[in-house]
Design an enzyme around this catalytic site. Structure first.
Site, short mmCIF file in Angstrom:
data_model
loop_
_atom_site.label_atom_id
_atom_site.label_comp_id
_atom_site.label_asym_id
_atom_site.label_seq_id
_atom_site.Cartn_x
_atom_site.Cartn_y
_atom_site.Cartn_z
N ASN A 198 0.83 -1.21 0.00
CA ASN A 198 0.00 0.00 0.00
C ASN A 198 0.86 1.26 0.00
O ASN A 198 0.62 2.20 -0.76
CB ASN A 198 -0.90 0.03 1.23
CG ASN A 198 -2.11 -0.90 1.12
OD1 ASN A 198 -2.38 -1.44 0.05
ND2 ASN A 198 -2.81 -1.07 2.21
N HIS B 38 -15.48 3.41 -15.31
CA HIS B 38 -15.33 2.65 -14.08
C HIS B 38 -16.59 1.85 -13.73
O HIS B 38 -16.59 1.05 -12.81
CB HIS B 38 -14.97 3.62 -12.94
CG HIS B 38 -14.48 2.98 -11.69
ND1 HIS B 38 -15.18 3.03 -10.50
CD2 HIS B 38 -13.36 2.27 -11.43
CE1 HIS B 38 -14.50 2.38 -9.56
NE2 HIS B 38 -13.40 1.91 -10.09
N ARG C 28 -10.89 -3.94 -14.54
CA ARG C 28 -9.80 -4.85 -14.17
C ARG C 28 -10.34 -6.27 -14.29
O ARG C 28 -11.35 -6.60 -13.67
CB ARG C 28 -9.31 -4.61 -12.74
CG ARG C 28 -8.79 -3.21 -12.45
CD ARG C 28 -8.19 -3.15 -11.05
NE ARG C 28 -8.05 -1.79 -10.56
CZ ARG C 28 -7.01 -0.99 -10.84
NH1 ARG C 28 -6.05 -1.44 -11.61
NH2 ARG C 28 -6.96 0.23 -10.36
N ARG D 50 -5.25 1.95 -13.42
CA ARG D 50 -3.87 2.08 -12.95
C ARG D 50 -3.24 0.74 -12.59
O ARG D 50 -3.81 -0.07 -11.87
CB ARG D 50 -3.83 3.01 -11.73
CG ARG D 50 -2.43 3.29 -11.21
CD ARG D 50 -2.47 4.34 -10.12
NE ARG D 50 -2.83 5.64 -10.66
CZ ARG D 50 -3.55 6.55 -9.99
NH1 ARG D 50 -4.01 6.27 -8.79
NH2 ARG D 50 -3.82 7.71 -10.54
#
Length: 737
Positions: A70, A457, A397, A427
């Site tokens: 993270n 998205h 994704r 990303r």
């Protein structure tokens, strides 16, 4: 709180945050938390789970490694962005009034403290793992019995793929890629005493750790040694005729954000070029060992162009994220009990026919408690069904091994019209998505890349089927990605429906993305950046109006981040009007709760546990005490961030079916409100404290993850619902609405 024994009806109390000194603030920068510092506070909560003694040992190590990965992403994206702004002289303040330079100062101070804490936790876990016969050794602590095997491994597996390079005028400083690790050796030539510095870059093809075979290790113990330590241990074999005066390990993080100009003519070619540039981005952080040779350190600083403020020195392990490899050790006794998600029983009642089940009634599926396989089957069955004429789907994704992608390819090969909206701007998944796009196109799928300046998205799949009554459209709307791996650890919702009005809106959304045809006359679905923000604003305003009329007024929201100032200000206005607001925000929260005159009616909690809370749910009381059948309930793909509301294509889907509505509100959302075992309260000063469980002997602490693992979902039980076989949650006391 009480526990949830199967087939009982737990009466669960709403916990309250401990009293803290009242904070009074005026509107302005003091009314908001800094986004970046709030994210660091989130990662501190993740890191705290590595010290949670209620968790098995390897799961605690997993949380430690997650905290490391993270932080890496935070540095490569968020800090890199601030560094770029500061270098360009951009002083635009953040929501709390801090300039980029002021934010960087505060971030680096916090990062230093987190780094120390990570190493302290690592040393504790390392000792406890050793007590459980899992040893993570450095170059000085390898059992004699393993020495011969390790030396052979080094000579046969490591030496052929590493390349020592002298650092002198005749040898240019090598490029160190993003997340790259290397070793610097300070050598003295035995013949003439000349000092030489050598660098060895550790190839990414090598694992971070090597495990000594159990039949070689003493007592069959698990012994791990890092590749870096292995190279240090046997370095003399690389440098005959030299004495090693010192060595040190380093790691580099680079700016990894990708910026695409709106006027890009070929988006695919532009992204391929941008991915290459990312690998060579500006160095944002240099991580080195505490006793790193000063001369070698200066060489790194000079050659990498690193300011000293970006250097992290540690006396522990470098690259905390690499510990994830050790989590894979085959020790079930040191991990959470294995969990197998259920396949929705409502679909089973229809002999596995997903479309027959949806045709009968809308279905909500709660991942990871219910299997993601039902989503795959939705596309897979459509691909094989001779009556299906078209499939349209968004892909943000999809992962490296995607059954959904394969099903779309099969559908195209079977002659169906297949359209896939592949988002190249996802990303760190850009390269994988480019590969999927090429494979889909080769199979005959119409691949669309959406908008240049907006990310698509939204999570939506449409299947158009020829039936006796004409064409019927079946839709899947999700809060998470079509990703088979993350679907096992992210909590998300999948909503299946054949509602014609929702299907019409979905078709308009797809036409908007594929043909830039702005939808007109949307019946139910709200779409960002067109009207999603305004839809939520309208429902907040309705609650304000109800509060002013002395009607029940409440807002319950569950999302991952809240950073948008306009949304925060609207919630502040609702609080000031007397609306009771309960927010479950896993990560960043720039809203300050519990501030007199501003947000005294707002409570914020964060849930960190075995699964990653990811679903987005928005509920409004609608004039009745919460939770009620009359509440307006939505699921969506968007968090309450400016980028989601204004610069992404997102969806907000109303839960109109009564069964689905009740599951989302009175099971999923309510369980999150009631959780105490994994929850943290956010206070007006920005601190987080764990929710206090009830006194011992009073009742068992309620854990929402355990509840859903041990109790079938409302929708998934199928006909058992009417038989009363599903335990329901209810509020016994508290102020949740």
């Amino acid at each position: 709180m009480t526990g949830q024994p199967p087939l009982e009806e737990p009466q669960v109390s709403a916990a309250s945050p401990p009293s803290v000194p009242t904070q009074v603030t005026a509107p302005g920068g003091d009314a908001y938390f800094n986004r970046e510092l709030s994210w660091l506070a989130f990662n501190e909560r993740v890191l705290a789970e590595a010290s949670n003694e209620q968790y098995p040992l390897l799961e605690r190590l997993r949380f430690l490694s997650i905290s490391g990965s993270n932080l890496d992403e935070f540095m490569m994206i968020r800090v890199a962005g601030l560094v770029g702004q500061a270098q360009r002289g951009i002083d635009r303040p953040a929501i709390d009034g801090r300039t980029p330079g002021q934010q960087l100062t505060a971030i680096r101070e916090k990062l230093a403290a987190i780094s120390v804490l990570q190493q302290d936790i690592w040393r504790t876990l390392r000792d406890q793992l050793a007590d459980s016969d899992i040893h993570i050794a450095d170059e000085q602590r390898v059992e004699a019995s393993a020495h011969e095997w390790l030396e052979a491994f080094f000579l046969e597996e490591i030496v052929p793929v590493i390349t020592p390079q002298a650092l002198d005028p005749a040898h240019p400083f090598p490029f160190v890629h993003n997340e790259g690790m290397g070793l610097l050796f300070t050598l003295t030539r035995d013949a003439d005493g000349e000092q030489i510095i050598q660098m060895i870059l550790i190839p990414t093809a090598l694992p971070r750790f090597v495990r000594v075979p159990s039949d070689i290790a003493e007592g069959g113990e698990a012994i791990y040694i890092s590749i870096a330590s292995l190279i240090q241990r046997y370095a003399k074999k690389l440098f005959p005729g030299f004495t090693i005066a010192g060595d040190g390990l380093f790691r580099v993080l680079r700016d990894s954000d990708i910026e695409i100009q709106e006027e890009a003519e070929d988006l695919v070619r532009t992204f391929r070029s941008a991915i290459q540039r990312r690998r060579r981005g500006q160095v944002i952080q240099l991580e080195i060992e505490e006793d790193f040779d000063p001369q070698a350190e200066q060489i790194l600083l000079d050659q990498l162009g690193v300011h000293e403020a970006a250097v992290i020195k540690t006396d522990g392990i470098i690259g905390i994220d690499g510990l994830a490899e050790i989590v894979g050790e085959d020790r079930p006794d040191l991990k959470f009990d294995a969990y197998s998600p259920r396949y929705p029983e409502r679909v089973r009642e229809h002999d596995g026919d997903v479309f027959s089940a949806i045709r009968e009634k809308d279905i909500i599926v709660h991942h990871p408690y219910e299997s993601f396989e039902v989503v795959v089957d939705f596309v897979r069955q459509a691909a094989a069904d001779p009556d299906v004429v078209a499939i349209k789907q968004t892909l943000y994704r999809a992962g490296e091994q995607s059954a959904v992608i394969n099903a779309l390819i099969e559908a195209a090969e079977n002659g169906k019209s297949v359209t896939a909206v592949v988002e190249l701007k996802a990303r760190f998944d850009e390269e994988q998505n480019l590969k999927w796009a090429a494979k889909l196109e080769r199979a005959g799928v119409q691949v669309i890349y959406g908008f240049t300046d907006w990310k698509t998205h939204a999570k939506i799949a449409m299947v158009v089927r020829r039936e006796e009554s004409g064409f019927r459209t079946y839709c899947h709307f999700g809060t998470g990605n079509y990703h088979p791996v993350t679907a096992k650890i992210y909590t998300d919702l999948s909503f299946f429906t054949a509602d014609p009005k929702l299907a019409q809106d979905a078709a308009k959304l797809m036409n908007f993305v594929t043909g830039y045809v702005e939808p007109v006359g949307l019946g139910h679905i709200a779409i960002a950046p067109l009207n999603l923000r305004e839809t939520i604003f309208a429902h907040i305003d309705a609650e304000i109006a109800n509060a002013k009329r002395a009607k029940p007024a409440a807002i319950w929201m569950k999302c991952n981040q809240i950073t948008d100032q306009g949304m925060i200000d609207r919630l502040y206005a609702a609080s000031s009007a007397g609306v009771k607001i309960e927010l479950v925000v896993r990560g960043i929260c720039c809203l300050k709760p519990g501030v007199e005159g501003l947000s005294e009616n707002i409570r914020v909690k964060s849930i960190i546990g075995r699964f990653l809370e990811h679903s987005r749910i928005y509920a409004f009381a609608n004039g009745k005490p919460m939770p009620s059948p009359d509440a307006a309930v939505f699921i969506g793909s968007a968090d309450l961030m400016e980028r989601n509301l204004d610069r992404r294509v997102e969806t907000l889907i109303p839960m109109l079916n009564r069964t689905v509505h009740d599951q989302v509100l009175q099971q999923v959302l309510l369980a999150n409100m009631l959780d105490v075992e994994q929850s943290w309260w956010l206070h007006a000063d920005g601190s987080y404290t764990r929710v206090q469980a009830p006194p011992e002997g009073d009742s068992k602490p309620f854990n929402c993850h355990r509840y859903f693992m041990t109790n079938p979902s409302l929708s998934g039980r199928g006909g058992a619902l009417e038989a009363g076989g599903v335990p329901k949650l209810s509020l016994r006391k508290g102020r949740a609405g």
